[in-house]
Design a protein around this motif. Sequence first.
Motif, PDB file in Angstrom:
ATOM      1  N   THR A 168      -1.881  -2.132   8.389  1.00 34.24           N
ATOM      2  CA  THR A 168      -1.724  -3.127   7.344  1.00 34.24           C
ATOM      3  C   THR A 168      -0.965  -2.482   6.198  1.00 34.24           C
ATOM      4  O   THR A 168      -1.250  -1.345   5.827  1.00 34.24           O
ATOM      5  CB  THR A 168      -3.100  -3.622   6.857  1.00 34.24           C
ATOM      6  N   GLU A 169      -0.006  -3.214   5.646  1.00 35.45           N
ATOM      7  CA  GLU A 169       0.766  -2.716   4.513  1.00 35.45           C
ATOM      8  C   GLU A 169       0.615  -3.694   3.358  1.00 35.45           C
ATOM      9  O   GLU A 169       0.623  -4.907   3.561  1.00 35.45           O
ATOM     10  CB  GLU A 169       2.235  -2.582   4.900  1.00 35.45           C
ATOM     11  N   VAL A 170       0.475  -3.139   2.159  1.00 30.29           N
ATOM     12  CA  VAL A 170       0.247  -3.933   0.964  1.00 30.29           C
ATOM     13  C   VAL A 170       1.374  -3.668  -0.023  1.00 30.29           C
ATOM     14  O   VAL A 170       1.734  -2.515  -0.270  1.00 30.29           O
ATOM     15  CB  VAL A 170      -1.114  -3.553   0.317  1.00 30.29           C
ATOM     16  N   LEU A 171       1.938  -4.731  -0.588  1.00 26.88           N
ATOM     17  CA  LEU A 171       2.951  -4.619  -1.633  1.00 26.88           C
ATOM     18  C   LEU A 171       2.357  -5.199  -2.907  1.00 26.88           C
ATOM     19  O   LEU A 171       1.889  -6.337  -2.908  1.00 26.88           O
ATOM     20  CB  LEU A 171       4.218  -5.383  -1.237  1.00 26.88           C
ATOM     21  N   PRO A 219      -5.953   2.690   8.384  1.00 26.94           N
ATOM     22  CA  PRO A 219      -4.488   2.746   8.376  1.00 26.94           C
ATOM     23  C   PRO A 219      -3.862   1.641   7.525  1.00 26.94           C
ATOM     24  O   PRO A 219      -3.210   0.726   8.029  1.00 26.94           O
ATOM     25  CB  PRO A 219      -4.129   2.603   9.857  1.00 26.94           C
ATOM     26  N   ILE A 220      -4.094   1.736   6.224  1.00 27.59           N
ATOM     27  CA  ILE A 220      -3.545   0.762   5.282  1.00 27.59           C
ATOM     28  C   ILE A 220      -2.630   1.516   4.322  1.00 27.59           C
ATOM     29  O   ILE A 220      -3.031   2.499   3.714  1.00 27.59           O
ATOM     30  CB  ILE A 220      -4.655   0.034   4.500  1.00 27.59           C
ATOM     31  N   HIS A 227       1.529  -9.412  -1.674  1.00 28.08           N
ATOM     32  CA  HIS A 227       2.057  -9.466  -0.308  1.00 28.08           C
ATOM     33  C   HIS A 227       1.361  -8.451   0.596  1.00 28.08           C
ATOM     34  O   HIS A 227       1.098  -7.329   0.178  1.00 28.08           O
ATOM     35  CB  HIS A 227       3.554  -9.160  -0.297  1.00 28.08           C
ATOM     36  N   VAL A 228       1.122  -8.865   1.839  1.00 32.33           N
ATOM     37  CA  VAL A 228       0.579  -7.984   2.876  1.00 32.33           C
ATOM     38  C   VAL A 228       1.414  -8.200   4.130  1.00 32.33           C
ATOM     39  O   VAL A 228       1.814  -9.331   4.436  1.00 32.33           O
ATOM     40  CB  VAL A 228      -0.908  -8.307   3.154  1.00 32.33           C
ATOM     41  N   ARG A 229       1.682  -7.103   4.831  1.00 30.95           N
ATOM     42  CA  ARG A 229       2.361  -7.212   6.129  1.00 30.95           C
ATOM     43  C   ARG A 229       1.407  -6.735   7.213  1.00 30.95           C
ATOM     44  O   ARG A 229       0.852  -5.641   7.131  1.00 30.95           O
ATOM     45  CB  ARG A 229       3.641  -6.382   6.139  1.00 30.95           C
ATOM     46  N   ALA A 278      -2.872 -13.424   2.042  1.00 29.76           N
ATOM     47  CA  ALA A 278      -2.638 -11.976   2.093  1.00 29.76           C
ATOM     48  C   ALA A 278      -3.898 -11.217   1.710  1.00 29.76           C
ATOM     49  O   ALA A 278      -4.239 -10.204   2.339  1.00 29.76           O
ATOM     50  CB  ALA A 278      -1.483 -11.594   1.167  1.00 29.76           C
ATOM     51  N   PHE A 279      -4.585 -11.680   0.684  1.00 32.28           N
ATOM     52  CA  PHE A 279      -5.845 -11.037   0.300  1.00 32.28           C
ATOM     53  C   PHE A 279      -6.845 -11.106   1.454  1.00 32.28           C
ATOM     54  O   PHE A 279      -7.528 -10.128   1.754  1.00 32.28           O
ATOM     55  CB  PHE A 279      -6.453 -11.715  -0.939  1.00 32.28           C
ATOM     56  N   VAL A 280      -6.925 -12.250   2.106  1.00 33.72           N
ATOM     57  CA  VAL A 280      -7.875 -12.425   3.209  1.00 33.72           C
ATOM     58  C   VAL A 280      -7.576 -11.433   4.336  1.00 33.72           C
ATOM     59  O   VAL A 280      -8.493 -10.825   4.890  1.00 33.72           O
ATOM     60  CB  VAL A 280      -7.893 -13.886   3.706  1.00 33.72           C
ATOM     61  N   VAL A 281      -6.300 -11.254   4.659  1.00 35.16           N
ATOM     62  CA  VAL A 281      -5.918 -10.288   5.701  1.00 35.16           C
ATOM     63  C   VAL A 281      -6.389  -8.889   5.310  1.00 35.16           C
ATOM     64  O   VAL A 281      -6.974  -8.167   6.120  1.00 35.16           O
ATOM     65  CB  VAL A 281      -4.390 -10.311   5.943  1.00 35.16           C
ATOM     66  N   LEU A 282      -6.133  -8.497   4.065  1.00 33.64           N
ATOM     67  CA  LEU A 282      -6.549  -7.169   3.599  1.00 33.64           C
ATOM     68  C   LEU A 282      -8.074  -7.047   3.592  1.00 33.64           C
ATOM     69  O   LEU A 282      -8.617  -6.047   4.076  1.00 33.64           O
ATOM     70  CB  LEU A 282      -5.986  -6.891   2.206  1.00 33.64           C
TER      71      LEU A 282
END
Length: 125
Positions: free
Chosen positions: A5-8, A33-34, A60-62, A73-77
């Motif tokens: 997971t990637e966070v911007l 692995p974030i 944003h989250v990828r 995006a918050f929910v994914v994180l």
Amino acid sequence: MTQKTEVLYNGECPICSREVNHYARLSEKQALPIRYDDLTQSGKLADWGVTADQAAKRFHVRKDGEVISGIPAFVVLWRDIPQTRWLARIIGLPGVHWAACKLYDYILAPLLYAFHKRRQRRINP
């Protein structure tokens, strides 16, 4: 969690950076692995496919190659961090999700963006 997971986020925003730093500490303690990318660091935006202005307007989250923004995006994180999964479940409920999205999209995100623009004007008059 199987995919990275990637966070911007906007590191110049005191509220954004404080919240993301909290998530980073939680994920670091568990070696999750974030990756956290500050949009103000050179070279980060090109990889995300968003402009600095777009990145400053929303969180944003990828995940799995898909860029997600706002409350989704918050929910994914939150789903990826064990201590925040409960929050993802609550915000994921249909009526709650709808209300949270409206609150974020029409009040919180525009307000934080306005503060960001004001900070920029003070720094670069």
